[in-house]
Design a protein around this motif. Structure first.
Motif, short mmCIF file in Angstrom:
data_model
loop_
_atom_site.label_atom_id
_atom_site.label_comp_id
_atom_site.label_asym_id
_atom_site.label_seq_id
_atom_site.Cartn_x
_atom_site.Cartn_y
_atom_site.Cartn_z
N ASP A 54 0.83 -1.20 0.00
CA ASP A 54 0.00 0.00 0.00
C ASP A 54 0.86 1.25 0.00
OD1 ASP A 54 -2.35 -1.45 -0.03
OD2 ASP A 54 -2.62 -1.37 2.15
N ASP A 55 1.96 1.22 0.74
CA ASP A 55 2.86 2.36 0.80
C ASP A 55 3.40 2.70 -0.59
OD1 ASP A 55 4.54 4.36 2.20
OD2 ASP A 55 6.17 3.04 1.55
N TYR A 56 3.81 1.69 -1.34
CA TYR A 56 4.33 1.91 -2.69
C TYR A 56 3.24 2.48 -3.58
CZ TYR A 56 6.22 1.06 -7.31
OH TYR A 56 6.64 1.23 -8.61
N ARG A 57 2.05 1.90 -3.52
CA ARG A 57 0.93 2.41 -4.33
C ARG A 57 0.65 3.88 -4.01
NH1 ARG A 57 -1.82 -2.94 -4.64
NH2 ARG A 57 -1.93 -2.87 -2.39
N ASN A 58 0.67 4.23 -2.73
CA ASN A 58 0.41 5.60 -2.33
C ASN A 58 1.50 6.55 -2.83
OD1 ASN A 58 -1.95 4.94 -1.02
ND2 ASN A 58 -0.96 4.67 0.96
N ARG A 59 2.76 6.12 -2.78
CA ARG A 59 3.86 6.96 -3.27
C ARG A 59 3.74 7.21 -4.76
NH1 ARG A 59 8.84 4.24 -2.45
NH2 ARG A 59 7.76 2.44 -1.64
N VAL A 60 3.41 6.16 -5.52
CA VAL A 60 3.27 6.30 -6.97
C VAL A 60 2.09 7.20 -7.31
CG1 VAL A 60 2.71 5.04 -9.10
CG2 VAL A 60 4.41 4.12 -7.52
N LEU A 61 0.98 7.02 -6.63
CA LEU A 61 -0.20 7.85 -6.86
C LEU A 61 0.07 9.30 -6.50
CD1 LEU A 61 -3.14 8.01 -7.72
CD2 LEU A 61 -3.78 7.40 -5.39
N THR A 62 0.72 9.54 -5.37
CA THR A 62 1.05 10.90 -4.95
C THR A 62 1.96 11.57 -5.97
OG1 THR A 62 0.79 10.34 -2.63
CG2 THR A 62 2.11 12.29 -3.13
N ALA A 63 2.95 10.86 -6.46
CA ALA A 63 3.87 11.42 -7.46
C ALA A 63 3.11 11.77 -8.74
CB ALA A 63 5.00 10.44 -7.76
#
Length: 76
Positions: A54-63
């Motif tokens: 989830d952390d990775y998904r959130n970082r990619v989405l935020t970027a």
């Protein structure tokens, strides 16, 4: 050997393969590199192996959102 290492029975070589692919993706390796590492002919097959956090998904989405809403100067 599994018992001696204290590994759970559900941990298989196949689960290690899934973890390897996921870590390569999360560490930012190129998709073609990841695909070649596991010998897949199609990227869609490699995508099945990927189970990102989830952390990775959130970082990619935020970027992605930041790129859309902010200029390069504002992102720094």
């Amino acid at each position: 050997m599994r018992d001696e290492a204290g590994l759970a029975p559900e941990l298989t070589l196949h689960s290690l393969r899934h973890s390897y692919v996921t870590h390569l993706v999360e560490f930012g390796y190129a998709e073609q590199f990841v695909q070649s590492q596991v010998g897949h002919a199609y990227a869609s097959t490699t995508a099945i192996y990927t189970s990102v956090t989830d952390d990775y998904r959130n970082r990619v989405l935020t970027a992605a959102i930041d790129k859309f809403y902010f200029t390069p100067q504002e992102q720094q």
